[in-house]
Scaffold this motif. Structure first.
Motif: not given
Length: 932
Positions: A832-838
């Motif tokens: 995601x563009x907030x730097x997080x991964x799911x």
């Protein structure tokens, strides 16, 4: 075997080779198909019957030989979701169908090595053949993967915000901060994903190795208890200010030097000669005055020579750095053009050549006789041609008049002077002058005039009597004295390079306290000048035969001012004579030395006595306890008496701390800025410069003077904070390594909610807990500062500024889906563009006991068969499963060169079988033709 049997066998050979040719063509056609597995051809013989006596061939049959377990070449791809398996195994895939407008997976499982996966319109990973990649879906609630595989699909467009809980800071606080310590800002996120800055402020404590940590946050809401630290402590740290004088001001004074040209000659001799060169070199520039016959008339003495040099020095070229005049004693007096800028001066004399003359014996030309009526004549010669100033020539003459009476002897003389040398020119001119004197002399009776006729030729003087009788001549030649003229350079007034007054203000206190008030009153000193009168013992001012006395009366004629009149801080006793000014400023640190007028006057007297190069001296006999008498060194000299006093107006400067100051240097810098602003506005000639907790005041010019008084400092209050100690004793009794954290406490957080870890033994985690309300209730944070006694987080080592090496927090704002990433272990991540991964799913590797027995289907997929064995789902690299390579594709395992070889073999075999059939046909035809 019959002919018909041979035909049947040949036909079976044609059929078998046709099958082989079909397999080869399929391999060649799919040589570029991703993950394609080639099909080889196996042949087996058919036998109808066989015995020791007979054999009946049944021909041959071809069957496919699948090569599913041989990998193709793996190459890189620009698509990150393209996958390849390095080693054994297959991807599990499902066929997608559309039911009622919804894309669903069919129930049948398929397997493939074609990893050309990409996201389709439903964000499902699908390969080029339309098969969806299956994986074990991840449940974020339980943290577990599903037990059955399903198509991998990204279903969440938005990543929900995660509020920050943990903050890790690694930084080094300086042991010697040079200025403000920059606050450390850490960006955190609230429950709605809004970013806020948590500000960590650092300030030194009252003792070495201690610091105060403040925690604030932008956008914080709620009451004081909703903040980490809040409020002011009841008392602040002690604060004070002090003043010390560094240097008093001194005015520039122009240096004055005398160059005296001297001669040992006594009057009436002039003492200088033709060819003399009188020189002075000022700062390397040379000025010359040469004595020549043509200019000698300008000079009567050494004073005239000095004046000629002065005229040159004062001409249009001012590069020498000095002006010139002639003193009353005839010295060349040089004065620096710029007061305070010294110069060098050296005078020299190059003496001209001294002439030498000799006088020959007088020669009688005709012996005169009165009785015989013979007129006498005589001559005498002086040897030498050149003449010089102060040469003297005489001629003593005697003779008779027309009555026979004796004349003389009469002496005439010619002295060479600066005024006549140019007209005399040489010895011939001197002789002509002597002849003229003889011919015109009437000093006796009878006189030489008319009775003796004189003439000159070169150096010879000839006398002829105009009357019968003898004539006599006796000449002398006295050369100018061979004297060595000299030049002497002396200091008349010493150069003084002025100094600006400097004063040091020192402040103490605790940076960060609020309400600490520092005040300073800076004023020009109160000038205490004297009434000045000039006098001489003769009563005439000036008197060229006497020094001039200047009396400075510091009572100014006021009878109430006596020798014991007290001085006060801020007074300056000043005395100016000519270009020299003496100041004695009364300050707090010297008033004990100068408590009254007489001690102040004595202080000025000491300055005069110590100034041995001034143009005057202290007349101690005439001076009193309240007045000083200064006498000029030069007779008849006069000096200006205008008194120099410091200019400017007083200023009052105060500064109250607001808690944002991080160091004493910060506070002193702001005070210095206020001083400079007000001093400029009020015309007070002072500049302030801060360094650390010190403010240095410096006069703008050498004439600017000031003094400072310091009202008491008002102590402020200390804001709430967390106390930090480095290098001290840990809670377990051991001493922490130098520069490592040894203690924290929250006793000074005021009404804030910050707490510190209880276990502060060596190696224990050093954490600060606090809560901040951003409008969604109290959000709890843990600030990790490393470990006690270990250099793992917050330290205090050598340096002048804070060095933050790491600041990390675990929160994040809301994010929008960006792309998919598949790791080597098969984990599928949504970025995601907030730097997080799911984590979305995990891709398994499927193994079979006999992969070559899998059944092939359109789309380069396989299905399970009884002979292949059951599908076994494994993690990558486990139980013989291969690894997943992302951004990679596996090519087919077809070898084109080998296929071409097999193609040629099949072609030849097919042709050979056709030959068998045609041969059998010929034989059969021959058999039919037997009845004919």
């Amino acid at each position: 075997m019959s002919i018909f049997g041979s035909m049947s066998v040949g036909i079976s050979g044609l059929q078998a080779q046709s099958t082989a040719l079909s397999n080869i063509s399929d391999n060649i056609a799919n040589a570029q198909t991703t993950g394609f597995k080639r099909i080889d051809t196996s042949f087996e013989s058919l036998v109808i019957s066989a015995s020791s006596t007979q054999y009946q061939a049944g021909g041959v049959q071809a069957r496919p030989d699948y090569v599913n377990n041989v990998s193709g070449t793996v190459s890189s791809s620009d698509t990150p979701t393209n996958l390849a398996i390095r080693g054994n195994g297959f991807f599990s895939v499902s066929k997608l169908t559309t039911v009622n407008g919804q894309t669903v997976a069919s129930g049948e499982r398929y397997y493939t090595r074609d990893g050309s996966f990409a996201l389709d319109k439903t964000r499902t990973l699908v390969n080029n053949s339309g098969y969806a990649l299956n994986g074990f879906a991840y449940d974020s609630a339980t943290g577990l993967f599903a037990t059955s595989a399903s198509p991998v699909q990204v279903t969440s467009d938005i990543d929900s915000p995660v509020p920050t809980k943990e903050i890790d800071v690694k930084a080094n606080l300086p042991t010697n901060p040079s200025g403000s310590i920059t606050p450390t800002q850490v960006q955190v996120y609230d429950s709605a994903g809004t970013a806020h800055n948590v500000n960590l402020t650092w300030r030194q404590g009252a003792t070495a190795g201690t610091w105060q940590l403040g925690v604030t946050a932008d956008g914080a809401q709620g009451t004081a208890s909703s903040l980490p630290v809040q409020g002011l402590l009841s008392t602040g740290f002690p604060a004070a200010s002090s003043e010390s004088s560094l240097t008093p001001n001194t005015l520039d004074r122009a240096g004055v030097k005398d160059v005296t040209f001297s001669t040992a000659a006594t009057s009436p001799a002039f003492g200088f000669n033709i060819g003399d060169v009188y020189s002075v070199v000022i700062n390397g520039k040379t000025y010359n005055q040469t004595i020549t016959k043509t200019n000698a008339a300008q000079f009567n003495s050494m004073k005239d020579i000095a004046q000629a040099l002065a005229d040159q020095i004062n001409g249009s070229d001012t590069s020498s750095g000095a002006t010139a005049s002639v003193s009353s004693t005839g010295a060349l007096r040089l004065t620096a053009r710029t007061p305070g800028t010294d110069f060098t001066a050296v005078g020299t004399v190059s003496n001209g050549a001294i002439t030498s003359h000799t006088v020959g014996t007088a020669t009688t030309i005709v012996a005169g006789n009165v009785s015989t009526g013979v007129k006498g004549s005589v001559s005498q010669t002086v040897v030498g041609d050149s003449i010089n100033i102060d040469d003297k020539y005489t001629a003593t003459v005697s003779g008779t008049d027309n009555a026979g009476n004796p004349i003389g002897p009469v002496t005439v003389s010619v002295t060479v002077t600066p005024q006549n040398i140019n007209s005399l020119v040489n010895l011939s001119g001197v002789m002509s002058k002597l002849a003229s004197l003889v011919n015109t002399d009437t000093s006796t009776t009878p006189s030489l005039k008319g009775n003796i006729s004189a003439s000159a030729t070169n150096g010879t003087l000839t006398l002829a009597s105009t009357n019968p009788g003898p004539v006599s001549l006796s000449m002398t030649a006295t050369d100018s004295p061979d004297l060595l003229n000299t030049a002497n350079t002396s200091i008349y007034t010493g150069n003084v390079t002025g100094k600006k007054e400097t004063e040091k203000l020192t402040i103490t206190g605790q940076p960060g306290d609020i309400g600490t008030k520092y005040s300073f009153d800076i004023s020009p000193p109160l000038a205490q000048t004297a009434t000045v009168t000039a006098s001489t013992t003769s009563g005439t001012v000036p008197d060229p035969t006497l020094p001039t006395d200047y009396t400075f009366d510091f009572t100014n004629g006021n009878s109430s001012v006596t020798a014991t009149t007290a001085t006060s801080v801020g007074q300056v006793y000043t005395l100016t004579l000519g270009a020299t000014t003496y100041n004695l400023q009364i300050k707090a640190d010297n008033i004990a030395q100068y408590p009254d007028l007489q001690s102040a006057v004595a202080g000025l007297a000491s300055q005069v006595n110590n100034d041995t190069s001034s143009p005057f001296v202290l007349n101690t006999g005439a001076s009193t306890a309240t007045s000083l008498v200064l006498s000029t060194r030069d007779l008849g000299a006069t000096l200006a008496t205008k008194q120099v006093t410091p200019p400017g107006k007083a200023i009052h400067v105060s500064y109250t701390t607001d808690g944002t100051e991080a160091s004493l240097s910060d506070i002193s810098g702001k005070i210095a800025a206020l001083i400079n602003t007000q001093a400029s506005q009020q015309g007070l000639g002072v500049q302030a410069l801060s360094s650390g907790g010190t403010i240095t005041l410096t006069g703008n010019t050498n004439s600017d003077s000031f003094f400072t008084t310091l009202p008491p400092v008002i102590a402020g209050q200390t804001p709430g904070h967390i106390n930090l100690t480095f290098g001290g004793v840990l809670s377990d009794g051991t001493t922490a390594a130098a520069g490592t954290l040894s203690h924290m406490d929250s006793t000074s957080v005021g009404t804030g909610n910050a707490t510190v870890t209880a276990d502060q033994s060596n190696g224990a985690a050093a954490t600060v807990g606090f809560g901040i309300d951003f409008g969604f209730g109290l959000q709890h944070f843990t600030l990790n500062l490393g470990n006690f006694g270990q250099p793992s987080g917050l330290t205090q080592f050598d340096g002048t500024s804070i060095n933050v090496t790491s600041k990390v927090q675990d929160g994040s704002p809301a994010g929008t889906f960006k792309d998919v990433q598949i790791n080597a272990d098969g984990t599928v991540l949504a970025n995601y563009d907030n730097g997080r991964q799911r984590t979305i799913a995990k891709v398994p590797i499927v193994l079979f006991n006999n992969p070559d027995a899998l059944s092939r289907s359109t789309g380069n997929v396989f299905t399970e068969t009884v002979d292949s064995g059951k599908a076994r789902f494994n993690d990558t690299g486990i139980n013989g499963a291969g690894d997943i390579a992302s951004s990679s594709l596996e090519g087919s395992n077809v070898d084109i060169a080998s296929e071409f070889t097999q193609l040629i073999v099949a072609q030849r075999s097919y042709t050979a079988n056709t030959k068998v059939i045609t041969t059998a046909d010929d034989l059969l035809q021959d058999t039919i033709n037997l009845k004919r």
